[in-house]
Motif scaffolding. Sequence first.
Motif, PDB file in Angstrom:
ATOM      1  N   VAL A  52      39.594  53.386  46.309  1.00 39.76           N
ATOM      2  CA  VAL A  52      39.232  52.802  45.653  1.00 39.76           C
ATOM      3  C   VAL A  52      41.754  52.491  44.577  1.00 39.76           C
ATOM      4  O   VAL A  52      40.956  51.578  43.918  1.00 39.76           O
ATOM      5  CB  VAL A  52      38.934  53.780  44.065  1.00 39.76           C
ATOM      6  N   PHE A  96      40.811  49.914  41.746  1.00 44.78           N
ATOM      7  CA  PHE A  96      39.520  49.695  40.255  1.00 44.78           C
ATOM      8  C   PHE A  96      41.022  50.434  38.605  1.00 44.78           C
ATOM      9  O   PHE A  96      42.325  50.733  39.800  1.00 44.78           O
ATOM     10  CB  PHE A  96      38.991  51.100  40.884  1.00 44.78           C
ATOM     11  N   MET A 156      36.848  47.992  37.948  1.00 45.86           N
ATOM     12  CA  MET A 156      36.462  47.495  39.058  1.00 45.86           C
ATOM     13  C   MET A 156      35.995  46.359  39.575  1.00 45.86           C
ATOM     14  O   MET A 156      35.567  45.707  39.401  1.00 45.86           O
ATOM     15  CB  MET A 156      34.835  48.092  39.183  1.00 45.86           C
TER      16      MET A 156
END
Length: 125
Positions: A62, A66, A81
């Motif tokens: 991520v 994120f 996100m």
Amino acid sequence: VQLQASGGGLVQPGGSLRLSCAASGRIYSISGMGWYRQAPGKQRELVASISNSGSTTYVDSVSGRFTISRDNAKNTVNLQMNNLKPEDTAVYYCHIDGLGYYTDYDVPIAMKDYWGQGTLVTVSS
């Protein structure tokens, strides 16, 4: 103490969601805050964490998509996100690493781990 998470839902690939988690109760200290997720058939994994000084960590999958943030005065933690992928589909859990609070009888309690209820994020077209 309650950890109330919100913001999950259904989003198309490439879309964005923002998860929020608020800790309430007679809290006197919180060390780390973070988000874990658990996909069907998989183990729960740490997605992102933030210390009370603002240091952050992310799981590689991520990183760059994120962003975790927190408001120490409000005992809240957020997870922005972006560019979501189908593999991000999971139940996301808010977590506190190091919680101090008072009971109704003014007894101080220190806990290593404290979990909120999960919020489902589904990324699908």
